[in-house]
Scaffold this motif. Structure first.
Motif, PDB file in Angstrom:
ATOM      1  N   PHE A 336      11.430  -6.527  35.709  1.00  0.00           N
ATOM      2  CA  PHE A 336      11.148  -5.182  36.210  1.00  0.00           C
ATOM      3  C   PHE A 336      11.207  -5.067  37.733  1.00  0.00           C
ATOM      4  N   PRO A 337      10.706  -6.037  38.505  1.00  0.00           N
ATOM      5  CA  PRO A 337      10.835  -5.887  39.954  1.00  0.00           C
ATOM      6  C   PRO A 337      12.285  -5.735  40.419  1.00  0.00           C
ATOM      7  N   SER A 338      13.179  -6.549  39.895  1.00  0.00           N
ATOM      8  CA  SER A 338      14.577  -6.427  40.301  1.00  0.00           C
ATOM      9  C   SER A 338      15.212  -5.166  39.732  1.00  0.00           C
ATOM     10  N   LEU A 339      14.840  -4.784  38.516  1.00  0.00           N
ATOM     11  CA  LEU A 339      15.364  -3.538  37.951  1.00  0.00           C
ATOM     12  C   LEU A 339      14.890  -2.334  38.755  1.00  0.00           C
ATOM     13  N   SER A 340      13.641  -2.350  39.193  1.00  0.00           N
ATOM     14  CA  SER A 340      13.125  -1.257  40.011  1.00  0.00           C
ATOM     15  C   SER A 340      13.871  -1.170  41.333  1.00  0.00           C
ATOM     16  N   THR A 341      14.094  -2.307  41.962  1.00  0.00           N
ATOM     17  CA  THR A 341      14.826  -2.324  43.217  1.00  0.00           C
ATOM     18  C   THR A 341      16.245  -1.792  43.033  1.00  0.00           C
ATOM     19  N   SER A 342      16.799  -1.962  41.841  1.00  0.00           N
ATOM     20  CA  SER A 342      18.148  -1.469  41.545  1.00  0.00           C
ATOM     21  C   SER A 342      18.165  -0.010  41.108  1.00  0.00           C
ATOM     22  N   GLY A 343      16.990   0.601  41.001  1.00  0.00           N
ATOM     23  CA  GLY A 343      16.968   2.033  40.727  1.00  0.00           C
ATOM     24  C   GLY A 343      16.407   2.448  39.394  1.00  0.00           C
ATOM     25  N   LEU A 344      15.845   1.530  38.612  1.00  0.00           N
ATOM     26  CA  LEU A 344      15.338   1.875  37.288  1.00  0.00           C
ATOM     27  C   LEU A 344      13.858   2.236  37.354  1.00  0.00           C
ATOM     28  N   SER A 345      13.464   3.224  36.571  1.00  0.00           N
ATOM     29  CA  SER A 345      12.057   3.529  36.358  1.00  0.00           C
ATOM     30  C   SER A 345      11.895   3.962  34.916  1.00  0.00           C
ATOM     31  N   GLY A 346      10.655   3.946  34.423  1.00  0.00           N
ATOM     32  CA  GLY A 346      10.483   4.374  33.042  1.00  0.00           C
ATOM     33  C   GLY A 346       9.177   3.916  32.443  1.00  0.00           C
ATOM     34  N   TYR A 347       9.050   4.208  31.150  1.00  0.00           N
ATOM     35  CA  TYR A 347       7.835   3.929  30.409  1.00  0.00           C
ATOM     36  C   TYR A 347       8.157   2.981  29.261  1.00  0.00           C
ATOM     37  N   ALA A 348       7.573   1.803  29.321  1.00  0.00           N
ATOM     38  CA  ALA A 348       7.821   0.790  28.302  1.00  0.00           C
ATOM     39  C   ALA A 348       6.579   0.629  27.432  1.00  0.00           C
ATOM     40  N   PHE A 349       6.813   0.172  26.211  1.00  0.00           N
ATOM     41  CA  PHE A 349       5.729  -0.102  25.274  1.00  0.00           C
ATOM     42  C   PHE A 349       5.982  -1.450  24.630  1.00  0.00           C
ATOM     43  N   LEU A 350       5.007  -2.325  24.755  1.00  0.00           N
ATOM     44  CA  LEU A 350       5.098  -3.659  24.188  1.00  0.00           C
ATOM     45  C   LEU A 350       4.508  -3.596  22.789  1.00  0.00           C
ATOM     46  N   LEU A 351       5.352  -3.781  21.803  1.00  0.00           N
ATOM     47  CA  LEU A 351       4.985  -3.560  20.408  1.00  0.00           C
ATOM     48  C   LEU A 351       4.556  -4.872  19.773  1.00  0.00           C
ATOM     49  N   PRO A 352       3.311  -4.987  19.387  1.00  0.00           N
ATOM     50  CA  PRO A 352       2.838  -6.235  18.777  1.00  0.00           C
ATOM     51  C   PRO A 352       3.317  -6.339  17.339  1.00  0.00           C
ATOM     52  N   PRO A 353       3.329  -7.538  16.767  1.00  0.00           N
ATOM     53  CA  PRO A 353       3.622  -7.660  15.341  1.00  0.00           C
ATOM     54  C   PRO A 353       2.555  -6.927  14.529  1.00  0.00           C
ATOM     55  N   PHE A 354       2.996  -6.036  13.686  1.00  0.00           N
ATOM     56  CA  PHE A 354       2.025  -5.276  12.908  1.00  0.00           C
ATOM     57  C   PHE A 354       2.658  -4.811  11.603  1.00  0.00           C
ATOM     58  N   THR A 355       1.883  -4.801  10.532  1.00  0.00           N
ATOM     59  CA  THR A 355       2.392  -4.410   9.214  1.00  0.00           C
ATOM     60  C   THR A 355       1.507  -3.321   8.611  1.00  0.00           C
ATOM     61  N   PRO A 356       2.065  -2.146   8.258  1.00  0.00           N
ATOM     62  CA  PRO A 356       3.350  -1.631   8.737  1.00  0.00           C
ATOM     63  C   PRO A 356       3.183  -1.096  10.149  1.00  0.00           C
ATOM     64  N   PHE A 357       4.239  -1.049  10.910  1.00  0.00           N
ATOM     65  CA  PHE A 357       4.105  -0.579  12.283  1.00  0.00           C
ATOM     66  C   PHE A 357       4.146   0.940  12.314  1.00  0.00           C
ATOM     67  N   PRO A 358       3.191   1.591  13.023  1.00  0.00           N
ATOM     68  CA  PRO A 358       3.064   3.047  12.919  1.00  0.00           C
ATOM     69  C   PRO A 358       4.268   3.828  13.426  1.00  0.00           C
ATOM     70  N   LEU A 359       4.997   3.295  14.415  1.00  0.00           N
ATOM     71  CA  LEU A 359       6.158   4.033  14.923  1.00  0.00           C
ATOM     72  C   LEU A 359       7.329   4.001  13.954  1.00  0.00           C
ATOM     73  N   PHE A 360       7.334   3.013  13.053  1.00  0.00           N
ATOM     74  CA  PHE A 360       8.450   2.863  12.133  1.00  0.00           C
ATOM     75  C   PHE A 360       7.901   2.617  10.727  1.00  0.00           C
ATOM     76  N   PRO A 361       7.300   3.631  10.110  1.00  0.00           N
ATOM     77  CA  PRO A 361       6.604   3.428   8.832  1.00  0.00           C
ATOM     78  C   PRO A 361       7.523   3.040   7.696  1.00  0.00           C
ATOM     79  N   ASN A 362       8.837   3.291   7.821  1.00  0.00           N
ATOM     80  CA  ASN A 362       9.761   2.946   6.739  1.00  0.00           C
ATOM     81  C   ASN A 362      10.024   1.448   6.654  1.00  0.00           C
ATOM     82  N   ILE A 363       9.715   0.727   7.748  1.00  0.00           N
ATOM     83  CA  ILE A 363       9.882  -0.729   7.730  1.00  0.00           C
ATOM     84  C   ILE A 363       8.570  -1.321   7.249  1.00  0.00           C
TER      85      ILE A 363
END
Length: 604
Positions: A336-363
């Motif tokens: 991220f530090p080098s990506l930021s210096t190159s012009g990137l910004s944004g919102y990331a989410f670190l998804l833990p192992p989970f069953t079933p995962f709420p963002l993708f209930p079909n899996i």
């Protein structure tokens, strides 16, 4: 209607009969606690009436918002209850209500709209000044100061740490402060000799992001602003204000050149680099409800950029995911530090192992991984890369080499889009977090050493932070909202913002939810937040946390965590401008002389 709510009479009766503080109240001790109904210094009905008349009828005595669903409450309405239940999770409902806040726990769950729950007004302010001018704010502050009443400030209620509501208080509701003036040919702050070049906006502190972005877009302009439609200028700027545009242009507070505010003494003052400089510095980053109530801000605007946008999702199915997912997350965020210096910004989410995962209930067998919604500005500024995918190519190449897709079943999905203006991007990607829950936040800023020095430690930190009893509390938000524009902004010494913003890249946020009116669940949530804060602190012991989205728990060292080396100066300014603590909140600068005891604020 004024002075006609039966719930207030019932509350007063309960306070008189139930509170040991009241039964022992005497004139010799009246200044040891803030006045509440039943104490000798509480204003008479005639005093409240005179205040209402001076405000031209803008003094409100609102019922608890959930009362329409509770038989026996004066505002009970079986026909309206279904609509309230449907709206309780919507931000728009709470910001238009004079006392409701987005998260239930900050009103102590005293009147939720659900069957079987108790309902009283004890968690809410007793009276509200519905301010539309600085004069209304001034009258409210002077009244609270004269009568020793606890004072709180509510804007939209978008307050993660609970400063905008309190029991037995008078609230100044600044939601309707919507003044607006665009300065297309520079701006000269009052008492300053120099006209600042560029374009500027003067707007009321109740102005909300959607309205600001929409109106400025008509002039091909935008501001460094918040990510939610209902975020308003007042609380956002007093906390410093991070943005998707911050890595390019700096923090939101860096762009403020003038403030109109009402001080604890009830004066309407102007603060800028030429007058009231200490107060100007303190308000911008020192926190709301502490030094003054801002009514107007003037801040610099920018030409609206076009943006390249990318949704990137990297997932791995269960089982045996933990040994792969957390090292993957550590590697990506180390870039991220080098990506930021190159012009990137944004919102990331670190998804833990989970069953079933709420963002993708079909899996159904569960997944873990990494998701990011990120942008690169195209023009202006033109110095950043034109192809957002090219920024990710070396990162994805390393992942393919280190974590072979065929062997470990990774799935990588990239969806690029483009937007002609910031408003177009915001319309599609604004924050849609639901309201009406009980949640406690925590988090920390991570600088380059924390992200790059030891990827094993970083991976272990993410693994520890992901442990929680519920899916939502297992997700880690990792906001890439700092970078070159924040680190080098020419106004970086003119705000009281936590100094470690100027060296950090990543704003990590997590939250712990808990069941309403369950003290065991609440205590466990508080313990988990404290534990996670301590875990991430080991990774970056010298940074701190963004005060508007940090843990509100006042553990050892919390002042340094939120303001760092600026705290001592902030406290001196607080003592100068507010020697009798007309403004008090927690966790806030200079609040150590008072403590909430039951439903009453008393001196320590």
């Amino acid at each position: 209607m004024i002075f006609s709510r039966g719930w207030l009479l019932g509350l007063t009766a309960c306070l008189l009969s139930c509170s040991p503080l009241l039964t022992s109240a005497s004139s010799s001790h009246k200044q040891q606690c803030k006045a509440i109904p039943g104490t000798p210094d509480w204003p008479s009905p005639a005093s409240w009436k005179r205040l209402n008349e001076s405000l031209a009828g803008r003094l409100l005595q609102p019922p608890p918002p959930g009362a329409v669903c509770h038989p026996g409450q004066p505002t009970y309405d079986a026909g309206k209850c279904p609509n309230l239940l449907a709206d309780w999770s919507k931000l728009d409902y709470h910001h238009t209500n004079p006392v409701s806040t987005y998260w239930n726990n900050w009103s102590n769950d005293t009147c939720l709209p659900y069957p079987g729950y108790p309902c009283s007004g004890q968690g809410y302010p007793l009276f509200v000044v519905n301010a539309t001018t600085a004069r209304h704010v001034q009258l409210g502050v002077r009244f609270a100061k004269k009568h020793n009443i606890r004072l709180v400030v509510k804007n939209t209620g978008h307050d993660f740490i609970g400063r905008s509501s309190a029991p037995n208080s008078l609230s100044i509701w600044v939601h309707s402060l919507k003044d607006w003036k665009y300065h297309g040919e520079g701006f000269r702050p009052k008492r300053c000799k120099t006209t600042l070049p560029g374009t500027y906006l003067t707007a009321g502190s109740g102005s909300q992001m959607w309205d600001i972005y929409t109106r400025l877009d008509e002039m091909n302009q935008t501001i460094v602003g918040g990510g939610g439609k209902t975020v308003a200028l007042g609380g956002y700027l007093t906390g410093g204000g991070h943005s998707l545009l911050s890595p390019y242009y700096g923090m939101a507070a860096d762009h403020v050149v003038e403030i109109e505010a009402v001080t604890p003494s009830g004066e309407v003052i102007t603060a800028n680099s030429c007058q009231n400089q200490d107060l100007f510095w303190a308000i911008l980053g020192g926190g709301g409800s502490t030094f003054a109530i801002p009514t107007l801000f003037t801040l610099k605007t920018h030409p609206t950029p076009s943006l390249s946008h990318l949704n990137i999702l990297i997932t791995h199915p269960l089982p045996n995911t933990s040994s792969i997912i957390f090292p993957l997350q550590a590697y990506i965020t180390s870039q991220f530090p080098s990506l930021s210096t190159s012009g990137l910004s944004g919102y990331a989410f670190l998804l833990p192992p989970f069953t079933p995962f709420p963002l993708f209930p079909n899996i159904t067998n569960g997944i873990g991984g990494f998701f990011m919604s990120c942008v690169v500005l195209q023009s202006p500024p033109s110095s950043f890369p034109q192809d957002i995918l090219s920024l990710w190519d070396p990162v994805l190449s390393h992942i393919n080499t280190t974590f072979p897709l065929s062997a470990n079943n990774f799935t990588t999905l990239t969806i690029p889009t483009s937007y002609p203006s910031f408003l177009a991007y915001f319309a599609a990607h604004h924050d849609t977090t639901p309201a009406g829950t009980n949640i406690l936040p925590g988090g920390r800023l991570l600088d380059a050493p924390a992200l790059t020095r030891n990827l094993t430690a970083l991976s272990e930190t993410y693994s520890s932070l992901s442990r929680g009893p519920q899916p939502a509390s297992s997700i880690i938000a990792a906001h890439l909202v700092s970078g070159p524009g924040v680190h080098t902004h020419p106004n970086r010494f003119k705000t009281s913002l936590l100094p470690s913003w100027r060296t950090s890249y990543l704003h990590v946020v997590f939250g712990e939810s808990f069941t309403p009116l369950n003290e065991t669940a609440k205590s466990e949530a508080y313990a988990r937040v404290l534990g996670k804060d301590e875990i991430i602190k080991q990774l970056a012991p010298d940074t701190g946390a963004y005060m508007n989205e940090a843990s509100p728990i006042e553990e050892e060292g919390w002042r340094q965590r939120l303001w760092g080396e600026n705290y001592d100066r902030l406290k001196r300014i607080k003592r100068t401008v507010d020697p009798t603590d007309v403004f008090w909140c927690t966790p806030c600068v200079g609040n150590e002389r008072w403590k909430q005891v039951g439903d009453r604020l008393c001196r320590v």
